[in-house]
Every structure is written in structure tokens, then in C-alpha cells.
Write a protein that holds these residues in place. Structure first.
Motif, PDB file in Angstrom:
ATOM      1  N   VAL A 145       0.828  -1.210   0.000  1.00 39.65           N
ATOM      2  CA  VAL A 145       0.000   0.000   0.000  1.00 39.65           C
ATOM      3  C   VAL A 145       0.862   1.259   0.000  1.00 39.65           C
ATOM      4  CG1 VAL A 145      -1.925  -1.177   1.116  1.00 39.65           C
ATOM      5  CG2 VAL A 145      -0.296   0.092   2.520  1.00 39.65           C
ATOM      6  N   SER A 146       2.193   1.108  -0.084  1.00 37.98           N
ATOM      7  CA  SER A 146       3.052   2.252  -0.382  1.00 37.98           C
ATOM      8  C   SER A 146       2.781   2.765  -1.795  1.00 37.98           C
ATOM      9  CB  SER A 146       4.525   1.855  -0.279  1.00 37.98           C
ATOM     10  OG  SER A 146       4.855   1.420   1.013  1.00 37.98           O
ATOM     11  N   TYR A 147       2.272   1.881  -2.654  1.00 31.84           N
ATOM     12  CA  TYR A 147       1.936   2.235  -4.032  1.00 31.84           C
ATOM     13  C   TYR A 147       0.432   2.360  -4.242  1.00 31.84           C
ATOM     14  CZ  TYR A 147       6.383   1.882  -6.576  1.00 31.84           C
ATOM     15  OH  TYR A 147       7.642   2.111  -7.076  1.00 31.84           O
ATOM     16  N   VAL A 148      -0.332   1.448  -3.640  1.00 27.72           N
ATOM     17  CA  VAL A 148      -1.769   1.352  -3.899  1.00 27.72           C
ATOM     18  C   VAL A 148      -2.519   1.485  -2.583  1.00 27.72           C
ATOM     19  CG1 VAL A 148      -3.602  -0.069  -4.875  1.00 27.72           C
ATOM     20  CG2 VAL A 148      -1.288  -0.211  -5.820  1.00 27.72           C
ATOM     21  N   GLY A 149      -3.380   2.479  -2.475  1.00 29.63           N
ATOM     22  CA  GLY A 149      -4.131   2.676  -1.240  1.00 29.63           C
ATOM     23  C   GLY A 149      -5.241   1.662  -1.074  1.00 29.63           C
ATOM     24  N   GLN A 150      -5.902   1.705   0.062  1.00 27.86           N
ATOM     25  CA  GLN A 150      -7.072   0.868   0.300  1.00 27.86           C
ATOM     26  C   GLN A 150      -7.964   1.538   1.321  1.00 27.86           C
ATOM     27  OE1 GLN A 150      -5.268  -2.844   1.605  1.00 27.86           O
ATOM     28  NE2 GLN A 150      -5.388  -2.253   3.740  1.00 27.86           N
ATOM     29  N   PRO A 151      -9.250   1.229   1.321  1.00 23.02           N
ATOM     30  CA  PRO A 151     -10.174   1.869   2.259  1.00 23.02           C
ATOM     31  C   PRO A 151     -10.044   1.304   3.672  1.00 23.02           C
ATOM     32  CG  PRO A 151     -11.340   0.235   0.956  1.00 23.02           C
ATOM     33  CD  PRO A 151      -9.932   0.304   0.411  1.00 23.02           C
ATOM     34  N   TYR A 152     -10.538   2.060   4.631  1.00 22.02           N
ATOM     35  CA  TYR A 152     -10.632   1.670   6.046  1.00 22.02           C
ATOM     36  C   TYR A 152      -9.279   1.594   6.747  1.00 22.02           C
ATOM     37  CZ  TYR A 152     -15.266   0.249   4.440  1.00 22.02           C
ATOM     38  OH  TYR A 152     -16.513   0.239   3.876  1.00 22.02           O
ATOM     39  N   THR A 153      -8.195   1.947   6.069  1.00 21.02           N
ATOM     40  CA  THR A 153      -6.872   1.887   6.703  1.00 21.02           C
ATOM     41  C   THR A 153      -6.076   3.149   6.372  1.00 21.02           C
ATOM     42  OG1 THR A 153      -5.938   0.710   4.800  1.00 21.02           O
ATOM     43  CG2 THR A 153      -6.795  -0.642   6.600  1.00 21.02           C
ATOM     44  N   SER A 154      -6.723   4.297   6.402  1.00 18.76           N
ATOM     45  CA  SER A 154      -6.119   5.533   5.908  1.00 18.76           C
ATOM     46  C   SER A 154      -4.820   5.891   6.634  1.00 18.76           C
ATOM     47  CB  SER A 154      -7.114   6.691   6.029  1.00 18.76           C
ATOM     48  OG  SER A 154      -7.600   6.791   7.359  1.00 18.76           O
ATOM     49  N   GLY A 155      -4.789   5.758   7.954  1.00 15.12           N
ATOM     50  CA  GLY A 155      -3.574   6.075   8.691  1.00 15.12           C
ATOM     51  C   GLY A 155      -2.436   5.135   8.337  1.00 15.12           C
ATOM     52  N   TYR A 156      -2.739   3.860   8.209  1.00 15.84           N
ATOM     53  CA  TYR A 156      -1.737   2.860   7.839  1.00 15.84           C
ATOM     54  C   TYR A 156      -1.198   3.147   6.441  1.00 15.84           C
ATOM     55  CZ  TYR A 156       0.236  -1.825   7.061  1.00 15.84           C
ATOM     56  OH  TYR A 156       1.077  -2.880   6.785  1.00 15.84           O
ATOM     57  N   VAL A 157      -2.107   3.400   5.492  1.00 14.42           N
ATOM     58  CA  VAL A 157      -1.696   3.668   4.116  1.00 14.42           C
ATOM     59  C   VAL A 157      -0.855   4.935   4.045  1.00 14.42           C
ATOM     60  CG1 VAL A 157      -2.540   4.288   1.818  1.00 14.42           C
ATOM     61  CG2 VAL A 157      -3.628   2.428   3.085  1.00 14.42           C
ATOM     62  N   ALA A 158      -1.281   5.982   4.735  1.00 13.35           N
ATOM     63  CA  ALA A 158      -0.524   7.235   4.721  1.00 13.35           C
ATOM     64  C   ALA A 158       0.896   7.020   5.244  1.00 13.35           C
ATOM     65  CB  ALA A 158      -1.242   8.293   5.549  1.00 13.35           C
ATOM     66  N   SER A 159       1.021   6.254   6.310  1.00 14.07           N
ATOM     67  CA  SER A 159       2.352   6.009   6.877  1.00 14.07           C
ATOM     68  C   SER A 159       3.228   5.217   5.918  1.00 14.07           C
ATOM     69  CB  SER A 159       2.225   5.270   8.216  1.00 14.07           C
ATOM     70  OG  SER A 159       1.743   3.944   8.043  1.00 14.07           O
ATOM     71  N   LYS A 160       2.649   4.257   5.212  1.00 14.02           N
ATOM     72  CA  LYS A 160       3.441   3.423   4.307  1.00 14.02           C
ATOM     73  C   LYS A 160       3.850   4.189   3.053  1.00 14.02           C
ATOM     74  CE  LYS A 160       3.343  -0.133   7.011  1.00 14.02           C
ATOM     75  NZ  LYS A 160       4.560  -0.606   7.685  1.00 14.02           N
ATOM     76  N   HIS A 161       2.960   5.060   2.542  1.00 10.69           N
ATOM     77  CA  HIS A 161       3.368   5.935   1.444  1.00 10.69           C
ATOM     78  C   HIS A 161       4.552   6.812   1.884  1.00 10.69           C
ATOM     79  CE1 HIS A 161      -0.116   4.878  -0.987  1.00 10.69           C
ATOM     80  NE2 HIS A 161       0.255   5.761  -1.905  1.00 10.69           N
ATOM     81  N   ALA A 162       4.468   7.329   3.104  1.00 11.19           N
ATOM     82  CA  ALA A 162       5.527   8.211   3.602  1.00 11.19           C
ATOM     83  C   ALA A 162       6.839   7.461   3.774  1.00 11.19           C
ATOM     84  CB  ALA A 162       5.098   8.838   4.927  1.00 11.19           C
ATOM     85  N   ILE A 163       6.780   6.202   4.189  1.00 13.42           N
ATOM     86  CA  ILE A 163       8.003   5.410   4.358  1.00 13.42           C
ATOM     87  C   ILE A 163       8.718   5.241   3.025  1.00 13.42           C
ATOM     88  CG2 ILE A 163       8.857   3.082   4.857  1.00 13.42           C
ATOM     89  CD1 ILE A 163       6.641   2.981   7.059  1.00 13.42           C
ATOM     90  N   ARG A 164       7.959   4.969   1.994  1.00 21.02           N
ATOM     91  CA  ARG A 164       8.583   4.828   0.669  1.00 21.02           C
ATOM     92  C   ARG A 164       9.212   6.148   0.227  1.00 21.02           C
ATOM     93  NH1 ARG A 164       6.389   5.427  -4.600  1.00 21.02           N
ATOM     94  NH2 ARG A 164       7.811   4.513  -6.132  1.00 21.02           N
ATOM     95  N   GLY A 165       8.512   7.251   0.442  1.00 22.37           N
ATOM     96  CA  GLY A 165       9.077   8.551   0.100  1.00 22.37           C
ATOM     97  C   GLY A 165      10.312   8.880   0.913  1.00 22.37           C
TER      98      GLY A 165
END
Length: 350
Positions: A145-165
Motif C-alpha cells: 500500500v506504499s503504491y496502492v491505497g485501500q479503504p478503512y486503513t487511511s492512517g496505515y496507508v498514509a504512513s506506508k506511502h511516507a516510508i517509501r518517500g
């Protein structure tokens, strides 16, 4: 140059269960000295015993990665005890389920503090050590989910996108230190206790989303990256496939992921609201596996359905994109370019 793991000093955060526990044991099997960090001291002692039984040195340092001082002390303890750090694995993480507006602020904030700032604290602590000794490998365990988001896990997805960046930025800043590497691991759904520990405010039970891969596969990838550092690596074909589909058809991918989560990540059975292990650790589920693969109906058929659907969507999207591109008149600014630049523009060089 490959990193020799025998006698290397490896720090693993989130080592009390799941991917972290499997990774620590695998490094120990390769002869590395492991420094184990997590909030649950008792579970860490169990992992340390397993590592010592494999013939490795193991040091337990109970650590809450949300606290930068604790992470700094973890780094100092490793250096004082063993003289250096060769590999640092940022792995500690927590998960949450719930609509964005229904997740309590404290829960959302602590997901970010653990998953993102825990990694920031680890990088701040160890990079000066790497620079002083002239080498080191920092491995950040993120997610597909660093690349592809998903519903119901917005905080988790945001953190993983940030880790990749974060990994991309650090690699650029470390270009003057060719023997210091920053790697990002992006697993698909892994069979760990993560979903047993997750906060849940959906009113429905959560489970691992098929296809589900064993934690040992992710651990083996992390060990391989320590030996031969790579920028980014997916673990599990489903994550790689979804990232490729997303690159050509983001809207379709969002609808696909929303449907998959609704049908395959959440149960139809009710579940009470729970903060999970976000604010404080849970005594339960300290092993590597969460038993999700045993519960899954058929992981192979799930992977096959996902792959076929993904190929179909990607093919349709690419065909449509090329048809539109061919029918579209060439813009005036491009017609004015010299022939050589126009050719490079078509190949994606400029």
C-alpha cells in the motif's frame, strides 16, 4: 559488494512477533548477531532464546519506537555491546481499520507515530553510525500500500506511502556515501498476527486479505537485501501486479481494491470497537504466524483470480490509452521541437 552476514550486527525493531520475529531468527541462522527491539520484553526473550539456540549472539532491548530517546538508547546499546551496526531493520508497525472520520484521533495519531516516526527515529539514530564507520544497510519494511491505497486503513496507508518517500529522499542524500544503502520492502498480505493486533472501528471483524504469503518469504527478502541491497522490492506477486495496474489505470485499481477489501479483508460477522495494540502492547499472538493462511479458502485460486483480473484491466487500460494517443493530434509545441528531441520525447527520455 555483498554484505557478509556471518558476524554482522543486525538491529531488528518489532522483533517480538510476525515478520520481525521471522527475520531475527533467519539472521541468527545465518550467523549474524541480532539486537532485538519491541515493546514486549517477555516475547523478546523468547526470540532471543531461539536465536541463541541457533548459535547466534542476541541482545534484548525493550523499545517503544514512538519515543526517540528509547530508539537512540537502542542504537547506543548495540554499538556499546558489539562495536558497530551493519544492518538496521525498521519493522515495528501497527494497523487500524475504520472509516477515516470514525477513527479516534488518538488512534490515528499513534499509527503515524509508530509506523512513520518510529522509522524516522531509527534512521536518525543509525545513519550517523553508518557515516562514521563508512558502511551500513537501512531496510525499511513498508507495504504494497506504499503504491496502492485501500479503504478503512487511511492512517496505515498514509504512513506506508511516507516510508517509501522517506527511502527515496535518503538515497538521494546518501549519494556521497556509496557503501550506505537504504532499501524499502513492500510486502503484500503476510501471515502474521498484525490483523489480530489491529485497532478496529468498522463494527466487522478483520482478517488477512487473500492471497496471503508466509512471513518467512518476507524475512528471506529482508536478509537478501542485507546481503545485496536493492532500492525497492515487492514481496508477493499480488502487490507487484496491483502496482503495475495502478500505473496505467489508477481509477480502476481504486475500485478493484475497494471491492477486494470489502469482500475479503472484512468479515460479515460483527466485532466490537477496539484500540488493539495501538496504545499498549497485547500479550496475545507473539508468534510468527497469525494462522490466516490456514483460514483462507484457497490462496492460490485467490492469487490466480487477482492476476487474471489484473492482466485484463491492465490490457484494456493500455489499449485504450494507446488508441486515444494515436488519434490525438500532435501538439503544436511538440511539432516545433527538433526531430531528435521529438524522437526522445516519444521514447519517454525527456
Amino acid at each position: 559488494m555483498p554484505q557478509k552476514l556471518r558476524d554482522a550486527v543486525v538491529v531488528v525493531t518489532g522483533a517480538s512477533s510476525g515478520i520481525g520475529r521471522a527475520t531475527a531468527r533467519m539472521f541468527a541462522d545465518r550467523g549474524a548477531t541480532v539486537v532485538l527491539a519491541a515493546r514486549r520484553a517477555e516475547a523478546l526473550e523468547e526470540v532471543a532464546t531461539e536465536c541463541r539456540n541457533a548459535g547466534a549472539n542476541a541482545l534484548v532491548v525493550p523499545t517503544d519506537v514512538r519515543d526517540e530517546d528509547q530508539v537512540r538508547r537502542l542504537c547506543q546499546a548495540a554499538v556499546e555491546q558489539f562495536g558497530r551496526i551493519d544492518v538496521w531493520v525498521n519493522n515495528a508497525g501497527v494497523a487500524m481499520f475504520g472509516r477515516f472520520e470514525e477513527i479516534p484521533r488518538e488512534i490515528f495519531d499513534n499509527v503515524i507515530k509508530t509506523n512513520l516516526f518510529g522509522y524516522v527515529h531509527g534512521a536518525r539514530a543509525v545513519l550517523p553510525v553508518f557515516r562514521e564507520q563508512g558502511h551500513g544497510v537501512l531496510i525499511n519494511n513498508a507495504s504494497m500500500v506504499s503504491y496502492v491505497g485501500q479503504p478503512y486503513t487511511s492512517g496505515y496507508v498514509a504512513s506506508k506511502h511516507a516510508i517509501r518517500g522517506l527511502g527515496e529522499s535518503l538515497r538521494m542524500e546518501l549519494m556521497d556515501a556509496p557503501d550506505i544503502h537504504v532499501c524499502t520492502v513492500m510486502p503484500a498480505t503476510i501471515d502474521t498476527p498484525l490483523f489480530h493486533h489491529a485497532a478496529n472501528y468498522t463494527g466487522r471483524g478483520a482478517k488477512g486479505m487473500e492471497p496471503i504469503y508466509p512471513a518467512e518469504l518476507c524475512a528471506a527478502t529482508i536478509v537478501q537485501m542485507a546481503e545485496r541491497p536493492m532500492r525497492e522490492v515487492f514481496v508477493g506477486n499480488s502487490g507487484r501486479m496491483l502496482a503495475r495496474i495502478h500505473a496505467v489505470a489508477p481509477g480502476l485499481t481504486e475500485r478493484l481494491m475497494a471491492r477486494m477489501v470489502e469482500r475479503n479483508h472484512l468479515r460479515d460477522t460483527p466485532a466490537p470497537h477496539s484500540p488493539g495494540n495501538i496504545l499498549a502492547p497485547m500479550a496475545e499472538w507473539t508468534g510468527v504466524s497469525g494462522n490466516w493462511r490456514n483460514e483462507a479458502s484457497d490462496g492460490r485460486s485467490g492469487a490466480l483470480r487477482l492476476g487474471l483480473l489484473g492482466l485484463g484491466l491492465a490490457g484494456v487500460a493500455c489499449l485504450g490509452w494507446h488508441l486515444v494517443r494515436e488519434r490525438r493530434p500532435e501538439p503544436r509545441w511538440r511539432r516545433a521541437l527538433p526531430r531528435q528531441l521529438r524522437s526522445r520525447r516519444r521514447r519517454g527520455w525527456v
